[in-house]
Structure formats: structure tokens, C-alpha cells
Design a protein around this motif. Structure first.
Motif, short mmCIF file in Angstrom:
data_model
loop_
_atom_site.label_atom_id
_atom_site.label_comp_id
_atom_site.label_asym_id
_atom_site.label_seq_id
_atom_site.Cartn_x
_atom_site.Cartn_y
_atom_site.Cartn_z
N GLU A 1 37.70 48.84 52.27
CA GLU A 1 38.33 48.32 51.05
C GLU A 1 37.28 48.04 49.98
OE1 GLU A 1 42.24 46.21 53.06
OE2 GLU A 1 40.55 44.97 52.45
N ALA A 2 36.12 47.53 50.41
CA ALA A 2 35.05 47.28 49.46
C ALA A 2 34.65 48.58 48.77
CB ALA A 2 33.84 46.66 50.16
N ALA A 3 34.52 49.65 49.57
CA ALA A 3 34.14 50.95 49.02
C ALA A 3 35.20 51.42 48.02
CB ALA A 3 33.98 51.97 50.14
N ARG A 4 36.44 51.18 48.35
CA ARG A 4 37.51 51.64 47.45
C ARG A 4 37.52 50.85 46.16
NH1 ARG A 4 43.06 52.96 49.43
NH2 ARG A 4 42.83 54.19 47.55
N SER A 5 37.29 49.55 46.24
CA SER A 5 37.26 48.77 45.00
C SER A 5 36.05 49.16 44.16
CB SER A 5 37.26 47.27 45.30
OG SER A 5 35.99 46.86 45.74
N LEU A 6 35.06 49.80 44.78
CA LEU A 6 33.89 50.25 44.04
C LEU A 6 34.06 51.68 43.51
CD1 LEU A 6 31.16 48.76 46.37
CD2 LEU A 6 31.62 48.06 44.04
N GLY A 7 35.27 52.21 43.63
CA GLY A 7 35.54 53.49 43.00
C GLY A 7 35.64 54.67 43.94
N ALA A 8 35.54 54.43 45.25
CA ALA A 8 35.62 55.54 46.19
C ALA A 8 37.08 55.81 46.55
CB ALA A 8 34.84 55.23 47.46
N SER A 9 37.45 57.10 46.59
CA SER A 9 38.80 57.43 47.05
C SER A 9 38.86 57.17 48.55
CB SER A 9 39.10 58.89 46.76
OG SER A 9 38.25 59.70 47.56
N LYS A 10 40.07 57.24 49.10
CA LYS A 10 40.23 56.99 50.53
C LYS A 10 39.30 57.89 51.34
CE LYS A 10 44.51 55.06 52.24
NZ LYS A 10 45.96 55.17 52.24
N TRP B 1 36.47 59.52 50.47
CA TRP B 1 35.03 59.25 50.35
C TRP B 1 34.66 57.90 50.96
CZ3 TRP B 1 32.40 63.33 50.06
CH2 TRP B 1 32.81 64.41 49.26
#
Lengths: 276, 357
Positions: free
Chosen positions: A175-184, A186
């Protein structure tokens, strides 16, 4: 005086169970490894027959095996199958593990049990079933039969090892990665997969070893083609030459190296470097 | 023009309303705290803003556009998790650079921005360390830097101090608030800790059962709670049920637990049943021998807890309730010490009594 007696008694009490444990463990270790040790020693004989201990030592049979076309072909086929099976098994098994972990909870237990059942199913039964299917599609005695057949027994191991890694994986990292702009995709690629890599490596090595050593199922599917275990079996049918010991020792070496890698990776990674 | 707006935002799980039609506007640079007990819907609200939970109904506007249905990666939201969620296989620098890398920013620009934010949170020297080699406070700074470097429209903080010990927590509170002010970034902070809420917020949103109980500045919430729940949740309080028995213009007489007292209130009508709140620090106690004032009550010290800067007494008022009193332990103000079972005078000024209507 009384104190001294007590401490002596304590020493007496704590020493013997430990001694018995050491003796017992040594016996078990001996029991497990003696056949292999004897086999390896025998493989270094210079005679034309198997005996223990060998009267003379040399690498004669290793040379013969390495230059024998039959053994070369068998090894090549086994390696080819294992090299195709391993990545396929890893990808498919990982997808199943993700599906089981992240999908709906309803029915998860049942689906998981079915997916990993080839681990406990008698391979004779599995082999018979696969043989029927291979005949139906007219693909027996080819990679088209060997690879899927091996996959049925390697994928469950990947499901289990990757599944275990995923269970301890902290989803908030993704979730942290996603909030930083990564798609599911990536987020899984850059974060989840590297962190569960111990499970992936274990799954891959299991797949390779199991495919490389597989005998029963392949036996059903092969007519003229021979994998290494099949070649060993058919050689044994006619004669017991020291070459068989040499091949066994070589197979053992490959398996052992991979297992050591597996344990080492598992320990290093599991020991706190990556998994906190 | 407000930066973030929650309009009738609702999340239902079956028939259970996790978040029940909440409305909230957050101004640019404002620090808003969602405060409430666990299960009150504060975390669900935060996760809806972040995009991890899809609202059942309602709108969420960030920077002028509706974010409902927009995946988390396209929301310009910086998120700091309770456990920081630092990527364990990446160095501090790589953790912080991750968001910029995802934006496909130029390497040189990434390096520049990462250096700048690491300097801001004073982590330049530790940039090559792995997260496992950092202390709790340092880990939190990395999480903060990682969330801020992408220059989000809103910073979301999910109980970020939970894993720190008390001294460090107090320190990080000040540090975080200073940084937030400096960057002037709108912030939603989720906590169940009233001290954190009171000390950090521009405004506090008190939530219970998925609903907003009260929105206000820390002093408004603390001094003028809208409900018994709010009064009880923030700080210590004495709360009693009372009845208004007599009215002379703005002067109202109320009775509670056998005590009669006169307060001033515009709203109160005769026979109204209300709750009253008395903060423990607004009650004074004196030695019994001093000149008695007529409106004081007599009582005795039932228990005494030493808290350092204050001493907390439970006083049983004669023919009345047990009341909690926080007495200042400062040695320079008119300091008095009382013993257990000592008889005392209790002074309840009418300003100390806050009717919750």
C-alpha cells in the motif's frame, strides 16, 4: 557437604540424557547417510564390478559416464525438462499463491487443499491418469507430456513456499508503494516479490530438484526417451556396473548443492536481513 | 477555497456503517486530527482518502477534483503508516526515491530532491543505511521524508507515534508539527491519543460509531464538549446528571447528586435534565481550618495519586458525590498538601461547571 552432593547429583542427572541423545542422533545420522557414503566410495572403484570396500581406487567410471552418449542424452533430457519446468512452475505456483492469499476467503481452504494434493497423492495414481491423458492427446514420449506432468507435482511446492512467505508479508508495504505512485503491478514487482524472494527461491529449487529426480510419472509417459532416473533404472535392469554408482554420486552432488543453496538462502534471508 | 472536502462520505459493510455520512472541509495547510476510540471509523476514513477503501457513497474532493474511483497511485497523497512500512530491502535513499522513480523523474532531479528532503528531516548521514539499522525515530523520519518528497496535496498520518517510547514521541510530535507548518501541507492525522490530538491539531474531529461528534479547535473541544462522550474521551472529567430547579433570568439553580449550585447559562430551562462536566483542574480544595465560605462543600480525601506536576485526589463530598480533583503540585504557587482521610473544603466556582445541553 550436602550442597556438594546435590550439585554432583544434578551433574549426573543432566549429563546422561544428553549423552543418550548424542548417541541416538549419531545412530540416526549413520542410518540415513551410510548407504550414500558407501555408494560414493564404491563409485571410485577401478574394477569392473561393484564391491565394498573397492580393492583399487580411480575415476575410471566417472570418465566412462561422462563420455557415454546414453548418459549424456539422459542428462541432457532431464536438464532440459527441469529448466523448462522450473520457471513455469514458479510463475504458475506464485500466481496460485497470490490468488489464495489475496482472493476471497470463502472456499480458500478447499481450493488450497485441492491445489496441493499432488504432494500427498500416490505418484503411481497420478502417473496412470497422466498417461491416459497423454495417449488421448498423442503427446506421450515428448516434452509436451513430460513438462506438464512434472508441473503437476512441482507447482504444489511453489504454492506452499510462496504462500508461506506471502502470509508473513506486511501488506502495508504494498500500500505504501501504491500511495507513492506505483500501480498494483509495479508495487508487487518492486516491493512484494523481492521481499518474498526466499519463498520464490525455495519454490524454484524444489521444482528443479523434484523434476530432475522424478521417476514414477515419467516412467508412465516415456517410451523411447529416457531421463536420467529412467536411464539409471534401465541400466540396473540389465547389469550392476560401477557406472550406476558414479551417476548416482553425480546426481546426489547436484541435488546436494542446490539444497545447500536453499538452506543458506533461507537462513540468511530469514535470519533478519530482509524479514524483520 | 478548501483543499480537501469529504461530502457525505459513507462506508458500509453489509448493514454496518463503518463511516456514516461524514462532512469535513480541510483548508490549505491545516492540521486536522481524527480522534476516537478504535472502531470509530477514523482509520476507514483515512483509508478512503488514501484510496485503499472505496466509499459506498459520497464524494471526496482533493485539490478541486473528485477522487472517488481514482486509484491510490494517482491521488497525490502522502501516507505514513503506523509501522512506517519502510521497504526493508532498500536503503534509506532508495526508500525515499521510490515515489520519484515511479513518476519516471530524471535521475539527477531525483537525487537532488532526495538530498533536499533528507536534509530537511536530518537524515543525510544515514542515507545508505538499511531500515533495520535505524532507530524507531529515524525510521519514522524516513517514512515522513518518503511521503513528503512526492509533494502530495495531502499528508495522511495513521497513528505514526504508536511504536515510539514516550520521550521520543513527545519530541517527534514537535518535530512533525514544525515540518508540517514549514511545508504548509494539509494533513489528516489519525489517533486515539488525546494528548497527541490536543497538542498537534489546528482542529480536532471527534468520531464515534462512524459519525462525527464534534469538530473544533483543541480548546473548543476540551472546554466546550458537545456531548458527554466528547467530554469523557478528552482528558479527565467529572460528569454528573443534573436537573435545573430554579430560574432567575440567566441565573439557574441546578441540583446533582444531592448538591445544589447556581450557574449562569442562557439556554437552560426549568426542569431540564442535563449533564454537567467539571474538569478536575478547575476545582480547588482548601484546608478545613481556613475561613469557610458559605458556598463551599465539605468533604474528605478518599485517595491520593502523585503524578509529578499534579496530585490527583478523589474527594468524597459530604452528602454528595465522589469528585476527581487535580491539584497543582507547584511549590511556588500557594501550594498545599493533603493527606488521605483529611477533611477539606471544596470550592466549585460556577465557571467550572459546564452544562452539556
Amino acid at each position: 557437604m550436602g550442597k556438594k552432593l546435590m550439585s554432583n547429583l544434578e551433574g549426573y542427572r543432566s549429563l546422561w540424557p544428553r549423552r543418550i541423545l548424542v548417541i541416538f542422533s549419531s545412530l540416526v545420522l549413520f542410518f540415513l547417510t551410510a548407504p550414500l557414503v558407501i555408494l560414493i566410495i564404491q563409485s571410485f572403484t577401478n574394477e569392473s564390478y561393484l564391491s565394498f570396500p573397492p580393492p583399487t581406487y580411480g575415476t575410471r567410471w566417472y570418465t566412462e559416464v561422462i563420455y557415454s552418449e546414453d548418459w549424456q542424452n539422459a542428462t541432457f533430457l532431464s536438464l532440459t525438462i527441469a529448466i523448462i519446468v522450473t520457471p513455469l512452475s514458479l510463475v504458475l505456483g506464485t500466481l496460485v499463491a497470490f490468488g489464495l492469499e489475496r482472493g476471497p476467503k470463502k472456499g480458500k481452504q478447499t481450493i488450497q487443499a485441492i491445489m496441493i494434493s499432488p504432494m500427498v497423492l500416490p505418484h503411481i495414481v497420478l502417473g496412470l491418469g497422466l498417461f491416459k491423458i497423454a495417449l488421448q492427446f498423442n503427446i506421450s514420449d515428448s516434452l509436451w507430456a513430460f513438462v506438464p506432468a512434472h508441473l503437476t507435482i512441482t507447482i504444489p511446492f511453489v504454492i506452499v513456499t510462496v504462500g508461506a512467505s506471502l502470509q508473513t508479508f506486511n501488506i502495508s508495504l504494498e500500500e505504501a508503494a501504491r500511495s507513492l505512485g506505483a500501480s498494483k503491478f509495479w508495487a508487487v514487482w518492486y516491493i512484494t516479490l523481492p521481499i518474498i524472494s526466499p519463498g520464490l527461491i525455495a519454490g524454484a529449487i524444489f521444482s528443479f530438484i523434484i523434476s530432475f529426480d522424478e521417476f514414477i510419472i515419467t516412467f508412465f509417459l516415456a517410451t523411447f526417451q529416457r531421463t536420467l532416473p529412467l536411464e539409471m533404472f534401465s541400466t540396473l535392469m540389465y547389469q550392476v556396473k560401477p557406472s550406476i554408482a558414479a551417476v548416482s554420486a553425480l546426481t546426489l552432488a547436484i541435488t546436494a548443492i542446490l539444497t545447500v543453496v536453499l538452506m543458506f538462502r533461507g537462513q540468511v534471508v530469514g535470519g533478519g536481513k530482509i524479514i524483520k | 477555497m478548501s483543499n480537501i472536502q469529504l461530502k457525505n462520505l459513507t462506508k458500509k459493510y453489509g448493514s454496518f456503517n463503518a463511516v456514516d455520512s461524514i462532512n469535513l472541509s480541510i483548508k490549505n495547510g491545516e492540521f486536522v486530527t481524527l480522534l476516537g476510540p478504535s472502531g470509530c471509523g477514523k482509520t476507514t476514513t483515512l483509508r478512503m482518502v488514501a484510496g485503499f477503501i472505496k466509499p459506498t457513497s459520497g464524494d471526496l474532493i482533493i485539490g478541486g477534483s473528485n477522487m472517488v474511483g481514482v486509484p491510490p497511485q494517482n491521488r497525490k497523497v502522502g501516507l505514513v503508516f503506523q509501522n512506517y512500512a519502510l521497504f526493508p530491502h532498500m536503503s534509506v535513499r532508495k526508500n525515499v526515491a521510490f515515489g520519484l522513480k515511479m513518476k519516471k523523474m530524471q535521475q539527477s532531479l531525483i537525487a537532488e530532491k532526495v538530498n533536499k528532503i533528507l536534509e530537511t528531516v536530518q537524515l543525510q548521514e544515514l542515507s545508505e543505511r538499511m531500515p533495520s539499522e535505524l532507530s524507531g525515530g529515524q525510521q519514522q523520519r524516513v517514512a515522513l521524508a518518503r511521503a513528503l518528497v512526492i509533494e502530495p496535496e495531502v499528508l495522511l498520518l495513521d497513528e505514526p507515534f504508536g511504536a515510539l517510547d514516550k520521550n521520543l514521541r513527545d519530541h517527534m510530535r514537535i518535530e512533525l508539527r514544525d515540518l508540517q507548518r514549514k511545508l504548509n501541507i494539509s494533513t489528516i492525522f489519525v489517533t486515539h491519543d488525546q494528548d497527541e490530538a490536543l497538542s498537534m491539531s489546528d482542529r480536532i474531529v471527534v468520531m464515534e460509531n462512524g459519525k462525527i461528534c464534534q469538530i473544533g479547535s483543541p480548546s473548543e473541544i476540551y472546554e466546550n464538549p458537545a456531548s458527554v462522550f466528547v467530554a469523557g474521551f478528552l482528558g479527565l472529567s467529572n460528569i454528573f446528571s443534573a436537573v435545573c430547579t430554579k430560574i432567575i433570568r440567566a441565573k439557574k439553580t441546578i441540583e446533582f447528586e444531592g448538591l445544589t449550585i447556581e450557574i449562569e447559562s442562557e439556554k437552560l430551562n426549568k426542569s431540564d435534565k442535563i449533564s454537567i462536566m467539571i474538569r478536575p483542574e478547575n476545582i480547588q480544595i482548601y484546608k478545613k481550618k481556613n475561613d469557610s465560605k458559605k458556598e463551599d462543600f465539605l468533604g474528605f480525601i478518599k485517595s491520593k495519586i502523585y503524578l509529578g506536576s499534579t496530585i490527583q485526589y478523589q474527594v468524597k463530598i459530604k452528602d454528595g458525590p465522589v469528585i476527581l480533583i487535580n491539584a497543582n503540585n507547584s511549590k511556588i504557587l500557594n501550594y498545599q498538601d493533603f493527606d488521605t482521610n483529611e477533611e477539606v473544603r471544596v470550592h466549585l466556582s460556577k465557571n467550572a461547571i459546564y452544562p452539556i445541553i
